[in-house]
Design an enzyme around this catalytic site. Structure first.
Site, PDB file in Angstrom:
ATOM      1  N   LYS A  76      31.348  60.733  48.157  1.00 38.80           N
ATOM      2  CA  LYS A  76      31.373  60.187  46.795  1.00 38.80           C
ATOM      3  C   LYS A  76      32.716  59.551  46.457  1.00 38.80           C
ATOM      4  O   LYS A  76      32.805  58.728  45.537  1.00 38.80           O
ATOM      5  CB  LYS A  76      31.056  61.289  45.786  1.00 38.80           C
ATOM      6  CG  LYS A  76      29.625  61.791  45.817  1.00 38.80           C
ATOM      7  CD  LYS A  76      28.648  60.787  45.246  1.00 38.80           C
ATOM      8  CE  LYS A  76      27.253  61.379  45.097  1.00 38.80           C
ATOM      9  NZ  LYS A  76      26.315  60.447  44.473  1.00 38.80           N
ATOM     10  N   ASP A 121      26.167  66.120  39.458  1.00 41.13           N
ATOM     11  CA  ASP A 121      25.837  67.402  40.069  1.00 41.13           C
ATOM     12  C   ASP A 121      27.082  68.037  40.657  1.00 41.13           C
ATOM     13  O   ASP A 121      27.032  69.158  41.151  1.00 41.13           O
ATOM     14  CB  ASP A 121      24.793  67.212  41.176  1.00 41.13           C
ATOM     15  CG  ASP A 121      23.381  67.103  40.633  1.00 41.13           C
ATOM     16  OD1 ASP A 121      23.022  67.921  39.778  1.00 41.13           O
ATOM     17  OD2 ASP A 121      22.645  66.200  41.068  1.00 41.13           O
TER      18      ASP A 121
END
Length: 411
Positions: A76, A121
């Site tokens: 990410k 998340d």
């Protein structure tokens, strides 16, 4: 049962998709990221797993280890910084700003009142918070009920303001959008929704760096892919779309077979494939694979996935845990690896496909197959990792070092 996608095509990469995601724009993102101190300067390792390949009846098995991408421990870190930089450069085009200057914090004074927000998340929010901290703008992160306190603290450590809600991931996305509108903040989300596509596209474009490295490390050629199969984690579809689009443009009709893996109870991409359009998951969405516990497919990502993914595979949580343990254990030929719950999903999906003759035949997995996995995250929640694997990530890394130093270690 895995779903073989009848809409997958083998043709040159379509021009209408290239307008959104392309190798050329991915190269620009990669250039920007070279200035990001959050990232390790070298490409992440591409490890062969010969013993596991033999066990699964494959010619070769390789894993791209994104746990080594940065101190943040996941892929990410490639997406959020790119989207944030592009948004700032486009918002203030006449201010003389640059990507190197942004990453070095040169414009902190000018950006101190600029606020970005996202739901997460865990990993995307942490990457955005870290990027915002280094650039000098404010960051708000919305967390849903299933996000662990450990992941919350890791995000808050980058000076992000945390907003907790009681709902699930999809509800946190809606809340982040609401807050952005109410307070004039800029949403930097990794999933698209009506009227919101360009920024998620920028996030996905950042993931092209991963694909570019793989092609270089494997000496892949356009008409001769180094890999016959590539397994990609699902979630909302961003990683899969970012990598699949790059491989498709590079290889054209010769692209590898592409498989998407996601939790049984968070099967939004599987359901999208069956429905023929971006759809919602059929289950509770609550999964140990926190990074993949998403209830709705990104409509933008689905534009790329519907014509490129050959098979959609769903896995139970228990199989992901087994894969985490197998990667941690290593062997005489396989380096021990720290793979988080979502990071091990690709191996879990591959193991499921290799267990059954009909499944293998459906996706042409055989003794000649050369398969690529992506370990998308390390122990981003160390306590959860230790509980599931039975040892700490530090212990696995110690054994990894010992493996490297063994006299007969491969390579």
């Amino acid at each position: 049962m895995p779903y073989v996608n009848p809409h997958a095509v083998r043709a040159p990469y379509p021009e209408n998709l290239r307008q959104w995601l392309s190798i050329e724009r991915a190269a620009q993102s990669r250039d920007w990221l070279a200035n990001c101190s959050l990232l390790n300067p070298l490409p992440t390792p591409l490890h062969p797993l010969p013993d596991l390949a033999r066990q699964l009846g494959l010619a070769q098995l390789w894993v791209k280890d994104e746990s080594q991408r940065s101190i943040l421990g996941s892929f990410k870190a490639l997406g959020a910084p790119v989207a944030l930089v592009r948004q700032i450069l486009e918002r203030w085009p006449d201010q003389g700003l640059s990507a190197p200057g942004l990453f070095s914090g040169e414009y902190r004074a000018r950006l101190k009142d600029f606020t970005v927000i996202s739901a997460t998340d865990g990993n995307h929010g942490r990457a955005l918070a870290a990027a915002a901290q280094s650039i000098g703008c404010r960051c708000v992160i919305v967390l849903h009920a299933q996000v662990s306190l450990e992941r919350e603290l890791a995000i808050a450590a980058h000076d992000a303001h945390i907003v907790r809600i009681r709902g699930n991931y999809d509800q946190s996305v809606a809340e982040a959008a609401r807050l952005a509108t109410a307070y004039g903040w800029q949403a930097i989300a990794d999933t698209s929704y009506a009227g919101y596509e360009q920024i998620p596209c920028d996030v996905m474009q950042g993931y092209g760096t991963l694909a570019a490295e793989v092609l270089e490390q494997s000496a892949s050629q356009p008409a001769q892919p180094a890999f016959s199969h590539v397994l990609l984690q699902g979630g909302v579809g961003g990683l899969a779309a970012g990598v699949a689009s790059y491989l498709w443009q590079f290889h054209g009709a010769a692209r590898p077979r592409l498989l998407v893996v996601e939790p049984e109870q968070a099967d939004c991409l599987y359901q999208s494939a069956r429905a023929g359009h971006a759809a919602r998951a059929s289950g509770s969405v609550d999964s140990l694979m926190a990074g993949l516990a998403c209830g709705a497919a990104s409509p933008l990502a689905w534009r790329f996935l519907q014509p490129s993914i050959d098979c959609f595979v769903t896995i139970p949580d228990a199989l992901a845990v087994d894969a985490m343990r197998r990667l941690a254990a290593g062997s005489a030929g396989d380096i021990p690896l720290v793979a988080g719950e979502s990071g091990a999903a690709g191996l879990a999906g591959l193991s499921l496909m290799c267990q059954d003759v009909a499944r293998r035949k459906a996706v042409h997995l055989d003794a000649h197959s050369r398969v690529l996995l992506i370990n998308t995250e390390g122990a981003t929640s160390p306590t959860v990792y230790q509980q599931l694997v039975g040892e700490t990530a530090h212990s696995v890394l110690q054994r990894q070092q010992q493996w490297r130093q063994a006299p007969n270690a491969p390579g």
